[in-house]
Design a protein around this motif. Structure first.
Motif, mmCIF file in Angstrom:
data_model
loop_
_atom_site.group_PDB
_atom_site.id
_atom_site.type_symbol
_atom_site.label_atom_id
_atom_site.label_comp_id
_atom_site.label_asym_id
_atom_site.label_seq_id
_atom_site.Cartn_x
_atom_site.Cartn_y
_atom_site.Cartn_z
ATOM 1 N N GLY A 68 44.387 42.867 31.826
ATOM 2 C CA GLY A 68 44.234 41.808 32.691
ATOM 3 C C GLY A 68 42.799 41.288 32.726
ATOM 4 O O GLY A 68 42.477 40.268 32.817
ATOM 5 N N VAL A 69 41.794 42.496 32.888
ATOM 6 C CA VAL A 69 40.619 42.146 33.255
ATOM 7 C C VAL A 69 40.051 41.669 31.981
ATOM 8 O O VAL A 69 39.255 40.834 32.023
ATOM 9 N N THR A 70 40.394 42.182 30.759
ATOM 10 C CA THR A 70 39.762 41.694 29.609
ATOM 11 C C THR A 70 40.192 40.173 29.106
ATOM 12 O O THR A 70 39.589 39.379 28.956
ATOM 13 N N PHE A 71 41.430 40.091 29.576
ATOM 14 C CA PHE A 71 41.961 38.503 29.544
ATOM 15 C C PHE A 71 41.219 37.628 30.167
ATOM 16 O O PHE A 71 40.962 36.498 29.871
ATOM 17 N N GLN A 72 40.895 38.117 31.609
ATOM 18 C CA GLN A 72 40.378 37.138 32.545
ATOM 19 C C GLN A 72 38.991 36.939 31.892
ATOM 20 O O GLN A 72 38.245 35.715 31.852
ATOM 21 N N ASN A 73 38.333 38.058 31.457
ATOM 22 C CA ASN A 73 36.692 37.769 31.111
ATOM 23 C C ASN A 73 36.637 36.984 29.828
ATOM 24 O O ASN A 73 35.877 36.084 29.457
ATOM 25 N N GLN A 74 37.814 36.859 28.964
ATOM 26 C CA GLN A 74 37.919 36.038 27.845
ATOM 27 C C GLN A 74 38.004 34.651 28.194
ATOM 28 O O GLN A 74 37.290 33.719 27.480
ATOM 29 N N LEU A 75 38.649 34.493 29.203
ATOM 30 C CA LEU A 75 38.940 33.010 29.665
ATOM 31 C C LEU A 75 37.709 32.535 30.257
ATOM 32 O O LEU A 75 37.202 31.346 29.974
ATOM 33 N N GLU A 76 36.945 33.347 30.962
ATOM 34 C CA GLU A 76 35.705 32.833 31.529
ATOM 35 C C GLU A 76 34.629 32.497 30.586
ATOM 36 O O GLU A 76 33.788 31.881 30.859
ATOM 37 N N ARG A 156 57.984 40.359 33.491
ATOM 38 C CA ARG A 156 57.602 39.330 32.294
ATOM 39 C C ARG A 156 56.589 38.098 32.661
ATOM 40 O O ARG A 156 55.526 37.844 32.183
ATOM 41 N N PHE A 157 56.598 37.626 33.908
ATOM 42 C CA PHE A 157 55.838 36.667 34.569
ATOM 43 C C PHE A 157 54.437 37.286 34.639
ATOM 44 O O PHE A 157 53.444 36.574 34.223
ATOM 45 N N TRP A 158 54.536 38.489 35.105
ATOM 46 C CA TRP A 158 52.986 39.250 35.148
ATOM 47 C C TRP A 158 52.491 39.340 34.110
ATOM 48 O O TRP A 158 50.980 39.277 33.912
ATOM 49 N N HIS A 159 53.168 39.802 33.062
ATOM 50 C CA HIS A 159 52.607 39.649 31.619
ATOM 51 C C HIS A 159 52.200 38.369 31.044
ATOM 52 O O HIS A 159 50.939 38.461 30.610
ATOM 53 N N VAL A 160 52.868 37.262 31.424
ATOM 54 C CA VAL A 160 52.386 35.925 30.732
ATOM 55 C C VAL A 160 51.067 35.606 31.452
ATOM 56 O O VAL A 160 50.318 35.126 30.854
ATOM 57 N N ILE A 161 51.149 35.565 32.626
ATOM 58 C CA ILE A 161 49.603 35.102 33.400
ATOM 59 C C ILE A 161 48.509 35.986 33.071
ATOM 60 O O ILE A 161 47.538 35.520 33.431
ATOM 61 N N ASN A 162 48.756 37.233 32.602
ATOM 62 C CA ASN A 162 47.693 38.027 32.004
ATOM 63 C C ASN A 162 47.490 37.980 30.540
ATOM 64 O O ASN A 162 46.798 38.961 30.093
ATOM 65 N N GLY A 163 47.981 37.230 29.940
ATOM 66 C CA GLY A 163 47.912 36.900 28.533
ATOM 67 C C GLY A 163 48.427 38.153 27.666
ATOM 68 O O GLY A 163 47.948 38.653 26.472
ATOM 69 N N ALA A 164 49.306 38.824 28.268
ATOM 70 C CA ALA A 164 50.152 40.262 27.548
ATOM 71 C C ALA A 164 51.115 39.857 26.946
ATOM 72 O O ALA A 164 52.027 39.118 27.306
#
Length: 244
Positions: A68-76, A156-164
């Protein structure tokens, strides 16, 4: 991204760090594991900066993983902060408060389970097919099928919002575990349905009531209406107001 003009998102779970708070991203420290134990029914979880102490309905948004951290950084790096905040706010609005709480409960039990088995943080998301199946199998005999379905939906929703990637979609292993769990639900967790009303029951009621009594007549009328129209009692009966 500093100094950008972003309106505060009108949601109760947006913490001051808007973007990071949107999906629970923090600067992780090494988490502390809890001792092994039996299936947990409490709300305790191993302390970790990946999982801040928040309300149950906020966990699915504010708890995270290395992925999730990596996904967030990519979005930013790709999009303006205001658009990222708006994205997570709109996604959050797809869940009502009750659903958020149910999802948060599943996320809590999943991380308690992972703590007991010392599952590394990076292996919790994306959760493998086997990890999901073992997690649900571990709870067999303690929860109902609907509870298991809610837990998996929250994960599943937790995975979706974290791009997993979600590995439970077409998992034969998980599907059979869910079937087995349904057969292992303790009797005390299964709601008891009253036996169906038969025509013989209606005849006995008719014979046992006093037809000169207006209350008994009303009872028989309602019983006939429910029986012949397939209605529910609570749809046609008004509760008496409390006495003053």
């Amino acid at each position: 991204m500093h100094g950008s003009d972003v309106e505060p998102a009108p949601a109760e779970f947006w913490h001051p760090s808007q973007v990071h708070g949107a999906v629970g991203v923090t600067h992780p420290d090494e988490p502390t594991r809890v001792p092994n134990g039996k299936f947990c029914n409490d709300t305790s979880v191993g302390p970790s900066s990946y999982r801040p102490l928040v309300l149950a309905g906020e966990r699915v948004f504010l708890w995270t993983t290395p992925h999730g951290v990596t996904f967030q950084n990519q979005l930013e790096q790709l999009y303006p902060e205001s658009h990222i905040v708006k994205l997570f706010f709109v996604m959050a609005e797809s869940l009502d408060e009750s659903t958020r709480n149910e999802y948060g409960a599943g996320l809590l039990h999943f991380n308690q389970f992972c703590d007991r088995l010392s599952i590394p943080e990076q292996d919790r998301m994306p959760a493998s097919e086997v990890l999901l199946a073992i997690f649900i199998a571990d709870a067999a005999g303690s929860i109902t099928s609907s509870t298991a379905d809610n837990w998996l939906a929250g994960l599943r929703f937790w995975h979706v919002i974290n791009g997993a990637q979600w590995h439970g979609e077409h998992s034969e292993c998980l599907r059979h575990v869910q079937r087995g769990l349904h057969n292992l639900v303790p009797p005390d967790l299964n709601p008891k349905h009253p036996p169906p009303i038969t025509l013989e029951s209606l005849i006995q009621l008719h014979q046992g009531l006093d037809h000169s009594n207006t209350f008994d007549t009303a009872v028989l009328a309602i019983a006939c209406l429910v029986f012949w129209c397939g209605c529910r009692y609570d749809f046609i009966i008004c509760l008496s107001p409390p006495s003053i």
